[in-house]
Scaffold this motif. Structure first.
Motif, short mmCIF file in Angstrom:
data_model
loop_
_atom_site.label_atom_id
_atom_site.label_comp_id
_atom_site.label_asym_id
_atom_site.label_seq_id
_atom_site.Cartn_x
_atom_site.Cartn_y
_atom_site.Cartn_z
N ILE A 38 0.85 -1.13 -0.04
CA ILE A 38 -0.06 -0.14 -0.04
C ILE A 38 0.74 1.24 -0.07
N GLY A 39 1.77 1.14 0.87
CA GLY A 39 2.85 2.28 0.90
C GLY A 39 3.63 2.65 -0.48
N GLN A 40 3.77 1.47 -1.11
CA GLN A 40 4.55 1.55 -2.49
C GLN A 40 3.63 2.23 -3.38
N GLU A 41 2.29 1.73 -3.39
CA GLU A 41 1.26 2.13 -4.27
C GLU A 41 0.74 3.62 -4.04
N PHE A 42 0.86 4.20 -2.93
CA PHE A 42 0.58 5.38 -2.73
C PHE A 42 1.78 6.18 -3.39
N HIS A 43 2.92 5.85 -2.85
CA HIS A 43 4.48 6.41 -3.53
C HIS A 43 4.12 6.53 -4.95
N ARG A 44 3.83 5.62 -5.72
CA ARG A 44 3.76 5.58 -7.14
C ARG A 44 2.69 6.59 -7.88
N ARG A 45 1.56 6.38 -7.10
CA ARG A 45 0.53 7.44 -7.62
C ARG A 45 0.83 8.75 -7.29
N PHE A 46 1.54 9.18 -6.25
CA PHE A 46 1.89 10.72 -5.95
C PHE A 46 3.29 10.80 -6.13
N ALA A 47 3.89 10.30 -7.18
CA ALA A 47 5.22 10.32 -7.42
C ALA A 47 5.67 11.86 -8.00
N ASP A 48 4.79 12.34 -8.69
CA ASP A 48 4.79 13.99 -9.22
C ASP A 48 4.95 14.81 -8.28
N GLY A 149 -2.08 16.16 -1.90
CA GLY A 149 -2.96 15.04 -2.30
C GLY A 149 -3.72 14.25 -1.17
N ILE A 150 -4.64 13.48 -1.62
CA ILE A 150 -5.33 12.59 -0.31
C ILE A 150 -5.21 11.03 -0.72
N GLY A 151 -4.57 10.17 -0.15
CA GLY A 151 -4.56 8.75 -0.37
C GLY A 151 -5.61 8.08 0.56
N ILE A 152 -6.43 7.10 0.18
CA ILE A 152 -7.47 6.55 0.67
C ILE A 152 -7.26 4.87 0.36
N VAL A 153 -7.36 4.33 1.47
CA VAL A 153 -7.24 2.82 1.37
C VAL A 153 -8.55 2.15 0.66
N GLY A 169 -11.26 19.85 -4.98
CA GLY A 169 -10.19 20.08 -5.87
C GLY A 169 -9.00 19.55 -5.64
N ILE A 170 -8.93 18.66 -4.66
CA ILE A 170 -7.57 18.00 -4.31
C ILE A 170 -7.45 16.65 -4.81
N PRO A 171 -6.14 16.29 -5.48
CA PRO A 171 -6.05 15.06 -6.03
C PRO A 171 -6.34 13.77 -5.23
N LEU A 172 -7.60 12.94 -5.25
CA LEU A 172 -7.57 12.14 -4.49
C LEU A 172 -7.68 10.52 -5.14
N GLU A 173 -6.81 9.85 -4.32
CA GLU A 173 -6.57 8.46 -4.94
C GLU A 173 -7.14 7.62 -3.74
N SER A 174 -7.90 6.77 -4.26
CA SER A 174 -8.43 5.41 -3.34
C SER A 174 -8.09 4.22 -4.07
N LEU A 175 -7.54 3.33 -3.33
CA LEU A 175 -6.98 1.98 -3.67
C LEU A 175 -8.17 1.08 -4.24
N ALA A 176 -9.25 1.39 -3.44
CA ALA A 176 -10.64 0.34 -3.66
C ALA A 176 -11.77 1.45 -3.42
N ILE A 177 -12.55 1.30 -4.32
CA ILE A 177 -13.70 2.08 -4.29
C ILE A 177 -15.07 1.08 -4.28
N ILE A 178 -15.66 1.03 -3.21
CA ILE A 178 -16.97 0.08 -3.21
C ILE A 178 -18.19 0.89 -3.42
N ASP A 179 -18.85 0.37 -4.54
CA ASP A 179 -20.05 1.23 -5.01
C ASP A 179 -21.37 0.49 -4.36
N ALA A 180 -21.17 -0.79 -3.78
CA ALA A 180 -22.34 -1.23 -3.09
C ALA A 180 -21.78 -2.41 -2.26
N MET A 181 -22.38 -2.71 -1.20
CA MET A 181 -22.16 -4.00 -0.31
C MET A 181 -23.50 -4.12 0.44
#
Ligand code: 5GP
Length: 193
Positions: A38-48, A149-153, A169-181
């Motif tokens: 998870i740490g590596q994935e957020f690092h990749r997504r916010f690398a810039d 940015g904002i990183g949400i698991v 307007g803040i860049p938001l990255e969610s690793l999983a988005i649940i639409d229904a459960m």
């Protein structure tokens, strides 16, 4: 399906009242290999982005934020729940309503650890109604810091928080988005990303 979605389907438990239990791997017992990923994935997504601090909120964001901060090579700061009043004006304060406990807490960050020179990445385990994140954004703004940015698991996309935060307007990255459960059948539907 990504690594996190796979794990949610394998070990997540849907509870009544829109609560997903992930305490066997994310926020009680923690799978450290998964945390690292998870740490590596957020690092990749916010690398810039320029990031000088990772900011999260007590308690369940802390473990995740540590792994993100390690990837960026910066300190992690967490907003602490506090009952004391800000007599000496030494802390930034935000009021946050807990999604899981339904009570309100003041959370604080010492002015020593966040300032206008900082570029922060906000991290949390869940995004539901967005109260926790709005509190963190408020604290960063009080400090004059830049929110990069904002990183949400796990974002629960059927609750209002995602929309509120995206509207900021803040860049938001969610690793999983649940639409229904569904608590009765245990089914979980992810948003295609
Ligand atoms: P929000 O402030 O967005 O309404 O809720 C976010 C906070 O509530 C997160 O920090 C997380 O700790 C908790 N939370 C929200 N939804 C869930 C959930 O479905 N399961 C768990 N375990 N925690 C949640």
């Amino acid at each position: 399906m990504n690594f996190l979605e796979e794990r949610i389907l394998k070990d997540g438990i849907v509870k009544p009242n829109n609560v997903l239990k992930v305490d066997s791997f994310l926020n009680h017992q923690m799978d450290i290999s998964l945390m690292e990923q998870i740490g590596q994935e957020f690092h990749r997504r916010f690398a810039d982005k320029t990031v000088t601090k990772v900011l999260t909120i007590e308690a369940s964001g802390i473990g995740i934020a540590c792994f993100v901060a390690k990837e960026f090579g910066v300190p992690m700061v967490f907003a602490k729940k506090s009952k004391s009043i800000n007599i000496d004006n030494e802390v930034y304060v935000a009021e946050v309503e807990s999604f899981t406990h339904k009570n309100k807490n003041n959370v604080i960050v010492s002015k020593k650890f966040l300032g206008e020179e900082d570029h922060v990445l906000l991290i949390d385990d869940f995004l539901a109604n967005g109260c926790a994140l709005q509190g963190l954004v408020g604290i960063a703004q009080s400090a004059g810091a830049t929110v990069e940015g904002i990183g949400i698991v796990i974002e629960k996309g059927f609750q209002i928080g995602g929309q509120i935060i995206r509207n900021l307007g803040i860049p938001l990255e969610s690793l999983a988005i649940i639409d229904a459960m569904d608590a009765e059948t245990g089914t979980i539907t992810f948003r295609a990303q």
